[in-house]
Design an enzyme around this catalytic site. Structure first.
Site, PDB file in Angstrom:
ATOM      1  N   ASP A 188     -32.071 -93.998   1.209  1.00 56.10           N
ATOM      2  CA  ASP A 188     -32.809 -92.975   0.098  1.00 56.10           C
ATOM      3  C   ASP A 188     -31.335 -92.427  -0.429  1.00 56.10           C
ATOM      4  OD1 ASP A 188     -34.489 -90.812  -0.693  1.00 56.10           O
ATOM      5  OD2 ASP A 188     -35.582 -91.271   0.929  1.00 56.10           O
ATOM      6  N   HIS A 255     -35.668 -92.562  -5.685  1.00 60.08           N
ATOM      7  CA  HIS A 255     -34.652 -92.306  -4.256  1.00 60.08           C
ATOM      8  C   HIS A 255     -33.818 -93.529  -4.136  1.00 60.08           C
ATOM      9  CE1 HIS A 255     -37.107 -89.201  -2.566  1.00 60.08           C
ATOM     10  NE2 HIS A 255     -38.431 -90.013  -3.023  1.00 60.08           N
ATOM     11  N   GLU A 319     -42.327 -90.811  -5.722  1.00 60.58           N
ATOM     12  CA  GLU A 319     -41.630 -89.748  -6.468  1.00 60.58           C
ATOM     13  C   GLU A 319     -40.696 -90.370  -7.456  1.00 60.58           C
ATOM     14  OE1 GLU A 319     -41.717 -86.466  -2.932  1.00 60.58           O
ATOM     15  OE2 GLU A 319     -40.370 -87.847  -2.755  1.00 60.58           O
TER      16      GLU A 319
HETATM   17  C1  ACM Z   1     -42.880 -89.231   0.512  1.00 59.44           C
HETATM   18  O1  ACM Z   1     -43.115 -88.322   1.364  1.00 59.44           O
HETATM   19  N1  ACM Z   1     -42.486 -88.999  -0.452  1.00 59.44           N
HETATM   20  C2  ACM Z   1     -43.481 -90.469   0.848  1.00 59.44           C
END
Ligand code: ACM
Length: 680
Positions: A188, A255, A319
């Site tokens: 991440d 990410h 995201e």
């Molecule tokens: C997430 O909680 N961004 C999958």
């Protein structure tokens, strides 16, 4: 109904008696069918343990049973290929359902039969649950199989790293509850946790980071670590022997900050400010869409696939905010050259390109539900996290889906409001909430529901700094996931679940972790004249977090319940009559959140003194200001500071107190630890 079927009905009813029946053993998850009969079998340390030498699955199930029984202080014999007389036997019976088993306890001992290795293992788990405590076993027959094939837990090892030993303990606990999928969030923005031999800087640079601290606070020691390839092989094998498939997650296109930090050519050339990797939230750094970046990702996935035999590989996809793609001329040229409509379509193309690469290697991609926004391969599995809508959309479009819906299945939420709850997302998600989660959303037709592969609880670890806290946040809520994912849909009964959970947690304790006891704890009493931040209401609850102090490096730290978009607390019905003074215990913590444009929405009243002040208003946040507490004494203190002030007289006996602070900006972020009223 034919006459024949009618004749069989009474027998079927006996089989279908729920485990909640008075004399039923306390098994978790609740088996599909259980029938207790007259008679008892005395399982002892001398009872032979039998598994055919040429049946690896049977031998594994026997070894696991012996291992768990030994941990419970009831060692068994080493497995032998055959024995006469009463024994514990593992045998193949073709035709039983996938992962299903039959356990018969009678004068011949205990016999587990199943058609596959997982079924044999789950028979062993059930027998361990029955036999872990001394005493003869009632004769019984259990016919059992799971409702869903995916009963998962997600562990985020990127935000905070957990040791291989912890991961193995978690695997033991999962197996004890017949959970079978460990989704391992390995990369991440804040960390890259898997050794990739071709790209050593991924871990060389991005496995460690310095935790954020408030301005002027002493630094905290670096945190991090990574799993070497031998460690991963060992963990994967350990999980496999316990019926658990580990699904690695390699996030893209967002990410991706840890990867870009290690290899800047993977990004759009937007510099990474010093320390930014200690932030939480949604970072704007995305992979670029150069062919060289795809070569990198494919190289990484080659090594990942060599380590993880899982049929599925998780590619993230969540995201990915598109500002950097929008601003980058090369990305815009790529969009035009591909004839794509926009950046969302580019993400769809990106995910499909890698998804097809996986498919070429016999693996299926999983993505968070955002992958539905740009078009994905038909066989992609959608993990629904923004509620169940993603699963509904996915199933309607013919995709398989997994339910891991926020907030209920997000185990970074606190599970109560008691003083023992560690930091996390502020809004509680209780064990009862998880147990009540509906795996058959009404929006799905029965045909569409066939696309629901199962359920998963996710432990994100931004606010879960230690392994002890990770265990506490995971269990027993993951046991509720196990139960709803395994047990037949009808007959949910929370009190019955709790009655079976208590002995289950006692059985799990010797396997090395400590679960939360919140579900069994009494409601905490409230002091008449004081509140902690966790006993106050948030004025707006925008992004409500229970955040740990950044000080001291060693030893206990305070933690504060606060809305980072509006740090403002309400003491509902505070007993103001007779109060002469008010004291606040406050701390300062870093504002380390990537929240994009929301940052501009955070507003404070301007300070009257250089360091700002806490302010207390009576009658709610629009009421009269009754106390002002300058922050100067707290400015240079990285720990808690006690502020005190006189309270202006009011006529109200009880009123809602609103507590805020004045500031010129978000940093440092002040947080309320506790408030107390003192008599005049
Ligand atoms: C997430 O909680 N961004 C999958």
């Amino acid at each position: 109904m034919t006459g024949r079927a009618f004749l069989f009905l009474p027998a079927l009813l006996a089989w279908a008696a729920p485990a909640a029946a008075a004399d039923a053993p306390a098994l978790l998850p609740r088996p599909a069918h259980i029938a207790v009969q007259a008679g008892r079998f005395d399982l002892t340390a001398a009872t032979p343990l039998v598994a055919a030498a040429d049946d690896g699955g049977a031998r594994n199930a026997a070894l696991r049973l012996a291992e768990w029984m030994a941990a419970a202080g009831r060692p068994l014999q080493a497995p032998v290929p055959r024995a006469d007389g009463p024994a514990i036997r593992f045998a193949r019976t073709p035709g039983l359902a996938a992962e299903g088993y039959r356990l018969r306890i009678d004068a011949d001992g205990a016999t587990v039969s199943a058609s596959d290795d997982s079924g044999l293992l789950y028979g062993a788990v059930t027998l361990w649950q029955l036999a872990g405590t001394p005493g003869p076993l009632p004769y019984m027959t259990i016919e059992d199989a799971p409702r869903f094939g995916w009963r998962g837990v997600m562990l985020d090892s990127a935000r905070h790293f957990q040791s291989p030993a912890f991961v193995k303990h978690l695997i033991d606990w999962m197996a004890a509850n017949k959970l079978n999928r460990l989704h391992w969030h390995l990369v991440d923005d804040q960390g890259w946790r898997i050794e990739i031999r071709k790209y050593p800087e991924l871990t060389g640079i991005s496995a460690w980071r310095s935790p954020a601290v408030a301005p002027g606070a002493p630094p905290l020691p670096p945190t991090g670590g990574f799993y070497s390839q031998p460690e991963i092989r060992d963990i994967v094998a350990y999980a496999g022997a316990r019926g658990i498939v580990i699904i690695p997650e390699i996030e893209m296109p967002g990410h991706a900050t840890a990867a870009i930090r290690a290899y800047p050519a993977l990004g759009m050339g937007v510099p990474l400010p010093e320390g930014v990797w200690s932030d939480w939230g949604v970072f704007p750094w995305l992979y670029n869409s150069d062919d060289a970046t795809f070569a990198f990702l494919q190289d990484v996935l080659d090594e990942v696939m060599a380590l993880f035999p899982s049929p599925w590989i998780h590619l993230g996809g969540d995201e990915a905010t598109k500002e950097q793609w929008k601003a980058d001329p090369a990305t815009q040229a790529r969009i035009r050259a591909l004839g794509l409509a926009d950046e969302n379509a580019l993400q769809g193309w990106f995910m499909a390109r890698i998804g097809n690469y996986l498919a070429g290697h016999g693996r299926r991609m999983i993505g968070w539900d955002e992958i539905l926004e740009g078009g994905v391969p038909a066989d992609a599995v959608v993990m629904s996290w923004r509620g169940v809508d993603g699963a509904v959309t996915a199933a309607r479009a013919g995709h398989d889906a997994i339910l891991s819906a926020a907030p209920t299945l997000y185990f970074d939420h606190r599970q109560g409001t008691g003083p023992d709850e560690p930091p996390g997302r502020g809004a509680p998600v209780t064990l009862a909430d998880v147990y009540a989660f509906d795996l058959a959303p009404a929006a799905l037709t029965p045909d569409q529901h066939r696309h629901i592969m199962g359920v998963q609880g996710n432990l994100w670890t931004e606010h879960v700094r230690t392994e002890a806290r990770a265990a506490w946040m995971l269990f027993p809520r993951a046991a509720a996931v196990a139960e709803i994912g395994w047990s037949p849909a009808g007959g949910k009964d929370y009190a019955d679940f709790l009655s079976r959970l208590k002995p289950q947690l006692a059985r799990m304790a010797p396997l090395g972790l400590k679960a939360a006891d919140s579900a069994f704890a009494d409601a905490p009493p409230l002091a008449p004249l004081a509140r902690t931040s966790r006993q106050l209401e948030s004025c707006t609850g925008g992004i409500l977090l229970d955040l740990e102090d950044d000080y001291p490096a060693q030893g206990p730290r305070a933690h504060f319940l606060t809305d980072i978009l509006n740090p403002c607390w309400i003491w509902r019905g505070a007993p103001l009559a007779g109060a002469g003074r008010i004291s606040l215990s406050v701390g300062q913590i870093p504002f380390n959140f990537q929240i994009g444009v929301d940052l501009d929405k955070i507003r404070f009243r301007p300070p009257a003194t250089p360091d700002g002040e806490f302010e207390v208003r009576a009658g709610g946040c629009k009421g009269r200001r009754i106390a002002v507490l300058p922050l100067a004494p707290a400015r240079d203190n990285p720990g808690l500071t006690r502020l005190e002030a006189a309270v202006a007289p009011t006529r109200a006996r009880r009123t809602d107190l609103c507590i805020t602070y004045t500031a010129r900006g978000v940093s440092p972020m002040w947080a309320l630890d506790a408030v107390a009223l003192e008599p005049r």
